[in-house]
Design a protein around this motif. Structure first.
Motif, short mmCIF file in Angstrom:
data_model
loop_
_atom_site.label_atom_id
_atom_site.label_comp_id
_atom_site.label_asym_id
_atom_site.label_seq_id
_atom_site.Cartn_x
_atom_site.Cartn_y
_atom_site.Cartn_z
N PRO A 1 1.04 -12.36 -9.42
CA PRO A 1 1.69 -12.21 -8.11
C PRO A 1 2.16 -10.78 -7.85
CG PRO A 1 2.46 -14.20 -9.16
CD PRO A 1 1.64 -13.46 -10.18
N PHE A 2 2.62 -10.09 -8.87
CA PHE A 2 3.04 -8.70 -8.71
C PHE A 2 1.86 -7.85 -8.24
CE2 PHE A 2 3.11 -4.45 -10.64
CZ PHE A 2 4.19 -3.91 -9.96
N TRP A 3 0.70 -7.98 -8.88
CA TRP A 3 -0.45 -7.19 -8.50
C TRP A 3 -0.99 -7.59 -7.14
CZ3 TRP A 3 -0.83 -2.70 -10.31
CH2 TRP A 3 -0.36 -2.42 -11.59
N ALA A 4 -0.81 -8.85 -6.76
CA ALA A 4 -1.19 -9.27 -5.40
C ALA A 4 -0.31 -8.57 -4.37
CB ALA A 4 -1.07 -10.78 -5.26
N VAL A 5 0.98 -8.46 -4.65
CA VAL A 5 1.89 -7.76 -3.74
C VAL A 5 1.55 -6.27 -3.69
CG1 VAL A 5 4.30 -7.06 -3.41
CG2 VAL A 5 3.76 -9.43 -3.95
N VAL A 6 1.25 -5.67 -4.83
CA VAL A 6 0.89 -4.25 -4.86
C VAL A 6 -0.38 -4.01 -4.05
CG1 VAL A 6 0.07 -2.39 -6.37
CG2 VAL A 6 2.06 -3.73 -7.04
N ALA A 7 -1.40 -4.86 -4.23
CA ALA A 7 -2.65 -4.71 -3.49
C ALA A 7 -2.43 -4.87 -1.99
CB ALA A 7 -3.69 -5.71 -3.99
N THR A 8 -1.67 -5.88 -1.61
CA THR A 8 -1.37 -6.11 -0.19
C THR A 8 -0.62 -4.92 0.39
OG1 THR A 8 -1.26 -8.48 -0.56
CG2 THR A 8 -0.23 -7.65 1.44
N HIS A 9 0.36 -4.43 -0.32
CA HIS A 9 1.15 -3.29 0.14
C HIS A 9 0.28 -2.04 0.31
CE1 HIS A 9 4.70 -0.78 0.67
NE2 HIS A 9 4.22 0.02 -0.24
N CYS A 10 -0.58 -1.78 -0.65
CA CYS A 10 -1.46 -0.60 -0.56
C CYS A 10 -2.43 -0.73 0.61
CB CYS A 10 -2.23 -0.42 -1.87
SG CYS A 10 -1.19 0.12 -3.24
N CYS A 11 -3.02 -1.91 0.77
CA CYS A 11 -3.97 -2.12 1.87
C CYS A 11 -3.27 -2.00 3.22
CB CYS A 11 -4.64 -3.47 1.75
SG CYS A 11 -5.78 -3.59 0.35
N TYR A 12 -2.09 -2.59 3.33
CA TYR A 12 -1.36 -2.53 4.59
C TYR A 12 -0.98 -1.09 4.93
CZ TYR A 12 2.20 -2.79 8.10
OH TYR A 12 2.93 -2.58 9.24
N ASN A 13 -0.42 -0.38 3.96
CA ASN A 13 -0.01 1.01 4.23
C ASN A 13 -1.21 1.89 4.56
OD1 ASN A 13 2.76 0.87 4.11
ND2 ASN A 13 2.78 1.05 1.88
N TRP A 14 -2.32 1.71 3.87
CA TRP A 14 -3.50 2.50 4.18
C TRP A 14 -3.96 2.23 5.61
CZ3 TRP A 14 -8.45 1.52 5.81
CH2 TRP A 14 -9.31 2.61 5.79
N SER A 15 -4.04 0.96 5.98
CA SER A 15 -4.51 0.64 7.34
C SER A 15 -3.50 1.07 8.40
CB SER A 15 -4.82 -0.85 7.48
OG SER A 15 -3.66 -1.62 7.29
N CYS A 16 -2.22 0.96 8.10
CA CYS A 16 -1.19 1.36 9.07
C CYS A 16 -1.24 2.86 9.32
CB CYS A 16 0.18 0.96 8.55
SG CYS A 16 1.54 1.43 9.64
N TYR A 17 -1.23 3.65 8.27
CA TYR A 17 -1.23 5.10 8.46
C TYR A 17 -2.57 5.61 8.95
CZ TYR A 17 3.39 5.08 6.52
OH TYR A 17 4.71 4.83 6.32
N PHE A 18 -3.66 4.94 8.56
CA PHE A 18 -4.96 5.31 9.10
C PHE A 18 -4.99 5.08 10.61
CE2 PHE A 18 -9.11 3.87 10.60
CZ PHE A 18 -9.86 5.02 10.37
#
Length: 128
Positions: free
Chosen positions: A8-25
């Motif tokens: 679950p920790f790595w799922a949260v990390v992956a979600t957070h990274c994907c969201y931040n990348w798409s948001c700032y992109f």
């Protein structure tokens, strides 16, 4: 460091990274998109250029209050509320990108002045 082996920790990390990348992109891409697709100078839009940020502040504040109510009054678990709001937020951004795909771009020399397209674009951009 036991959390580093938690799925679950790595799922949260992956979600957070994907969201931040798409948001700032998307935030860095919006000015170029308006210029290339609609021949609109982003800096000349004034209030509309900050509208996505203002909507984000309002929605984040309201979501926090609603989350508190769901936990305290209705008795939803913290885990459920986090997953619910994460899903709603991700789906909202996804729907906005899909809406942008259906907004017809203004070609140079096209003087049709389709203000409906511009309004649809801003509606979708505020969800980003």
């Amino acid at each position: 460091l036991a959390f580093a082996r938690s799925r679950p920790f790595w799922a949260v990390v992956a979600t957070h990274c994907c969201y931040n990348w798409s948001c700032y992109f998307s935030l860095s891409w919006i000015p170029k998109f308006f210029d290339s697709a609609y021949s609109v100078n982003y800096s000349s839009l004034g209030f509309f250029s900050v509208l996505p940020y203002l909507v984000s502040i309002v929605v984040a504040t309201a979501a926090g209050r609603i989350a508190d109510v769901l936990e305290a009054t209705i008795g939803c678990s913290v885990n459920f509320v986090r997953k619910l709001f994460n899903t709603i937020g991700m789906l909202g951004s996804s729907v906005a990108f899909v809406c942008l795909a259906f907004v017809s771009p203004v070609r140079s020399g096209d003087d049709s002045g389709d203000s409906g397209s511009i309004q649809s674009m801003w509606l979708a951009a505020t969800w980003l």
